[in-house]
Design an enzyme around this catalytic site. Structure first.
Site, mmCIF file in Angstrom:
data_model
loop_
_atom_site.group_PDB
_atom_site.id
_atom_site.type_symbol
_atom_site.label_atom_id
_atom_site.label_comp_id
_atom_site.label_asym_id
_atom_site.label_seq_id
_atom_site.Cartn_x
_atom_site.Cartn_y
_atom_site.Cartn_z
ATOM 1 N N GLY A 128 0.723 -1.206 -0.044
ATOM 2 C CA GLY A 128 -0.005 0.012 -0.152
ATOM 3 C C GLY A 128 0.739 1.117 0.031
ATOM 4 N N GLY A 181 -14.362 -3.750 6.181
ATOM 5 C CA GLY A 181 -13.965 -3.485 4.854
ATOM 6 C C GLY A 181 -12.667 -3.839 4.643
ATOM 7 N N LYS A 199 2.488 -10.467 -4.101
ATOM 8 C CA LYS A 199 3.227 -9.364 -3.768
ATOM 9 C C LYS A 199 4.688 -9.738 -3.441
ATOM 10 C CE LYS A 199 -0.590 -6.978 -1.541
ATOM 11 N NZ LYS A 199 -1.475 -6.791 -0.293
HETATM 12 N N1 HSE Z 1 -6.461 -7.332 0.652
HETATM 13 C C1 HSE Z 1 -5.203 -6.683 0.833
HETATM 14 C C2 HSE Z 1 -4.785 -6.562 2.101
HETATM 15 C C3 HSE Z 1 -5.386 -5.040 0.302
HETATM 16 O O1 HSE Z 1 -5.455 -7.088 3.217
HETATM 17 O O2 HSE Z 1 -3.607 -6.260 2.490
HETATM 18 C C4 HSE Z 1 -3.935 -4.621 -0.039
HETATM 19 O O3 HSE Z 1 -3.424 -5.117 -1.182
#
Ligand code: HSE
Length: 404
Positions: A128, A181, A199
């Site tokens: 992120g 969420g 990732k």
């Molecule tokens: N679903 C992912 C997480 C969102 O929980 O890290 C970010 O890639």
């Protein structure tokens, strides 16, 4: 500079917000004002001030020479891949937060960008808001990276943290994560480790310079972790985390996503809730750690807009990325060494003796009622699996890799 935004979901909204909120400082850093000319979305957003920017046909964007950067925040491989390819081929830089797209087509899209003297940037696809792609590409270039280990999924880290702190069961906390969420539309991508797998495939490809196929990475999620496992972890001075790792050992590279028991003194042990952290080891720098919000509207948008600024600053030049299309053959997963914490159902008094005969010297762990628990010696995964098979008359309650 005119840009176009593909997708007005959570991240897309964040991008609009960041560009409006920080207009002046972004203009200073990019060397010119950044303005959204189009937003591609299937919805109309009637009554919303941005509705005048909404278009439904990608052709309008790709054929407009004024648009120099295309920002994708739709997710999924298609049509994102087609749009990326078309944009780059038309001399437009492409910025994305889409880890599926990058993990699958990163090497190819970087090559297309290079040929067209534009940039394909994807800082937001991993961690992120945490800067990790740019540090790997531009700051740690004097090093030979030999390990990257991280907590790369916020949802599972939130679930594991809640299970530990509240003593709750997995299913219970998953519901809470969905209500808040955090979990993706399909929670499977998070809880089965697929998101973290993509990732770490991106990070390994950048660290080692060649393509790591995410489908080749052995991946286990957290659905089998129970509150009893959490109890054991705590009693041993450990914590359970979903770790994604890639490591270079001798001449081979292995990668894996799995729950791990790590000691409370481990730098990743105190990374809690939706936070992510990435621990990088290089032969010159030693160890560095990156920590922050790995998901969410504004942290992700912060990384996306930083890429837009970078693309604007590098207009006409390609920022070299060390990731070519040659595929890396990962080390056979059976040949990777691991240490396991094992819980067996104690249906006979002779269990300790049998385990000793089969596994050799093990470290016994104070068990819960009706169980026998121990930590194995470190050996290859294949040998561990074979020994476990030899005690198949005792039911395996759980087995989790442990970092000693
Ligand atoms: N679903 C992912 C997480 C969102 O929980 O890290 C970010 O890639």
């Amino acid at each position: 500079m005119k840009i176009a935004l593909l997708g007005l979901g959570t991240v897309g909204r964040g991008v609009v917000e960041v560009i409006n909120e920080n207009k002046e400082s972004i203009a200073k850093r990019a060397g010119q004002e950044v303005e959204i000319k189009y937003i591609l979305d299937i919805r109309d957003f009637e009554g919303d001030p941005i509705s005048t920017l909404v278009v439904k046909d990608f052709e309008i964007i790709v054929s407009d020479e004024e648009v120099e950067i295309v920002v994708e925040a739709m997710g999924g491989v298609e049509p994102a891949y087609t749009f990326a390819k078309a944009s780059l081929s038309k001399g437009k830089s492409f910025v994305t937060s889409n880890k599926e797209l990058v993990a699958l087509h990163g090497a190819e899209l970087l090559e297309t960008a290079r040929k067209n003297k534009v940039n394909f940037l994807f800082e937001a696809s991993v961690g992120g808001g945490i800067p990790i792609i740019r540090p790997l590409n531009q700051s740690l270039t004097a090093d030979e990276i030999y390990e990257i280990t991280g907590i790369l999924n916020g949802t599972t880290n939130f679930i594991l943290t809640q299970m530990k702190e509240k003593g709750s069961a997995f299913e219970e906390v998953l519901k809470e994560a969905q209500a808040l969420g955090y979990a993706e539309k399909n929670p499977e991508a998070d809880v089965e480790g697929h998101d973290a797998c993509r990732k770490i495939a991106i990070l390994s490809s950048l660290a080692f310079g060649e393509h790591v196929n995410y489908q080749d990475i052995p991946t286990e999620g957290i659905t089998k972790v129970t509150k009893e496992d959490m109890f054991y972890a705590e009693s041993m001075g450990y914590v359970i985390k979903l770790l994604a790792t890639c490591q270079k050992q001798d001449d081979s590279i292995f990668a894996r996503v799995s729950p791990m028991l790590i000691p409370l003194t481990h730098p990743l042990a105190m990374v809690n809730d939706v936070f992510n952290a990435i621990f990088v080891k290089g032969n010159v720098i030693g160890e560095v750690m990156f920590y922050g919000r790995g998901a969410g509207k504004l942290p992700t948008a912060s990384a996306v807009v930083a890429d837009v600024v970078d693309a604007a600053k590098h207009k006409g030049t390609n920022i070299i990325s060390f990731w070519n299309r040659e595929k890396i053959e990962l080390k056979d997963k059976g040949q990777v060494k691991a240490t396991y914490f094992v819980r067996l159902e104690k249906n006979a008094e002779s269990i300790a003796q049998r385990v000793k005969e089969v596994f050799g010297e093990v470290e016994e762990v104070k068990p819960l009622e009706g169980e026998y628990a121990f930590i194995t010696q470190t050996e290859t995964e294949i040998h561990f699996a074979q020994r476990l098979e030899r005690v198949s008359d005792f039911k395996v309650i759980s087995k989790i890799r442990i970092e000693k």
